[in-house]
Design a protein around this motif. Sequence first.
Motif, PDB file in Angstrom:
ATOM      1  N   PHE A   1      29.971  48.556  23.857  1.00  0.00           N
ATOM      2  CA  PHE A   1      30.216  49.508  23.173  1.00  0.00           C
ATOM      3  C   PHE A   1      31.714  49.801  22.395  1.00  0.00           C
ATOM      4  CE2 PHE A   1      26.828  51.759  25.519  1.00  0.00           C
ATOM      5  CZ  PHE A   1      25.936  51.065  25.030  1.00  0.00           C
ATOM      6  N   CYS A   2      32.882  49.323  23.173  1.00  0.00           N
ATOM      7  CA  CYS A   2      34.252  49.597  22.661  1.00  0.00           C
ATOM      8  C   CYS A   2      34.712  48.078  22.217  1.00  0.00           C
ATOM      9  CB  CYS A   2      34.929  49.853  24.028  1.00  0.00           C
ATOM     10  SG  CYS A   2      34.691  51.477  24.678  1.00  0.00           S
TER      11      CYS A   2
ATOM     12  N   CYS B   1      29.859  46.508  30.370  1.00  0.00           N
ATOM     13  CA  CYS B   1      29.054  47.484  29.450  1.00  0.00           C
ATOM     14  C   CYS B   1      27.373  47.773  29.548  1.00  0.00           C
ATOM     15  CB  CYS B   1      29.472  47.712  28.028  1.00  0.00           C
ATOM     16  SG  CYS B   1      29.242  49.018  27.067  1.00  0.00           S
TER      17      CYS B   1
ATOM     18  N   CYS C   1      32.657  57.605  28.627  1.00  0.00           N
ATOM     19  CA  CYS C   1      32.719  56.473  30.077  1.00  0.00           C
ATOM     20  C   CYS C   1      34.390  55.848  29.925  1.00  0.00           C
ATOM     21  CB  CYS C   1      31.783  55.199  29.351  1.00  0.00           C
ATOM     22  SG  CYS C   1      31.907  53.978  30.344  1.00  0.00           S
ATOM     23  N   ASP C   2      34.777  55.551  30.901  1.00  0.00           N
ATOM     24  CA  ASP C   2      36.073  54.509  30.894  1.00  0.00           C
ATOM     25  C   ASP C   2      36.059  53.522  31.761  1.00  0.00           C
ATOM     26  OD1 ASP C   2      36.296  56.066  33.146  1.00  0.00           O
ATOM     27  OD2 ASP C   2      38.063  56.912  32.858  1.00  0.00           O
ATOM     28  N   ALA C   3      34.581  52.998  31.998  1.00  0.00           N
ATOM     29  CA  ALA C   3      34.478  52.057  33.051  1.00  0.00           C
ATOM     30  C   ALA C   3      35.326  50.823  32.999  1.00  0.00           C
ATOM     31  CB  ALA C   3      33.075  51.664  33.156  1.00  0.00           C
ATOM     32  N   CYS C   4      35.622  50.605  32.030  1.00  0.00           N
ATOM     33  CA  CYS C   4      36.477  49.207  31.983  1.00  0.00           C
ATOM     34  C   CYS C   4      37.746  49.286  31.076  1.00  0.00           C
ATOM     35  CB  CYS C   4      35.740  48.115  31.136  1.00  0.00           C
ATOM     36  SG  CYS C   4      35.001  48.118  29.669  1.00  0.00           S
TER      37      CYS C   4
ATOM     38  N   LEU D   1      40.737  47.189  28.170  1.00  0.00           N
ATOM     39  CA  LEU D   1      40.660  47.404  26.903  1.00  0.00           C
ATOM     40  C   LEU D   1      42.044  47.679  26.323  1.00  0.00           C
ATOM     41  CD1 LEU D   1      37.236  49.756  26.930  1.00  0.00           C
ATOM     42  CD2 LEU D   1      37.697  47.296  26.335  1.00  0.00           C
TER      43      LEU D   1
ATOM     44  N   LEU E   1      25.756  48.628  32.588  1.00  0.00           N
ATOM     45  CA  LEU E   1      25.848  50.306  32.915  1.00  0.00           C
ATOM     46  C   LEU E   1      24.808  51.131  32.055  1.00  0.00           C
ATOM     47  CD1 LEU E   1      29.612  51.040  32.998  1.00  0.00           C
ATOM     48  CD2 LEU E   1      28.091  51.461  34.642  1.00  0.00           C
TER      49      LEU E   1
END
Length: 201
Positions: free
Chosen positions: A94-95, A111, A21-24, A28, A114
């Motif tokens: 999660f990040c 997050c 995932c790299d949605a946001c 970050l 999703l």
Amino acid sequence: MDMQHASAKPIDRLLDEIARCDACSAQLSHGVRPVLQASATARLLIASQAPGSKVHKSGIPFSDRSGDRLREWTGLSSDKFYDPALVAIVPMGFCYPGRGQAGDAPPRPECAPLWRDRLLSALSAVRLTLLVGSYAQNAVLGLGTVGDRVRRYRDFLPHYFPLPHPSWRSQVWMRQNPWFEIELLPELRRCVTAALPTDGE
Ligand code: SF4
């Protein structure tokens, strides 16, 4: 889809998706690194907030002083805590979200919508969920204060056990609320032990 991927369990496919995932990513500043732990057999779910900077570096959930406190509170050895067959660790984000105005920034809001429902529905063996900190508690219990929910922990059993975030701030709070150590922690350890399989199971 390759054959190896086709034969993976649904939860493993989901964890693979999350790992990619790299949605946001644009929000970050320290980069994307989802840190969580889960398997379909986990009996205890630790629903937490978001990784801090140390966890972001190690890639291991709760590999910091907060984790030491949480293991002490729950009575879980490191071996059990880090056994995904027993314990799932699923933060609201999660990040690592980076620094905010006072401490770490909140979990990224992208997050949970999703991933959270899909992941929790794959954790069908969970018997007890520790709601660690305000974000995880708000998601399940609605609005309220951490102090009030923790004081009323019995109201949420047998499925949920609300806890303060085990950051350094919790040490100050514990000194002001001695019942937490005297009364709540023994009950927490009893509930955690009861949720996990016995040796013969
Ligand atoms: S915080 Fe969640 S939504 Fe954002 S990149 Fe990481 S895994 Fe994806």
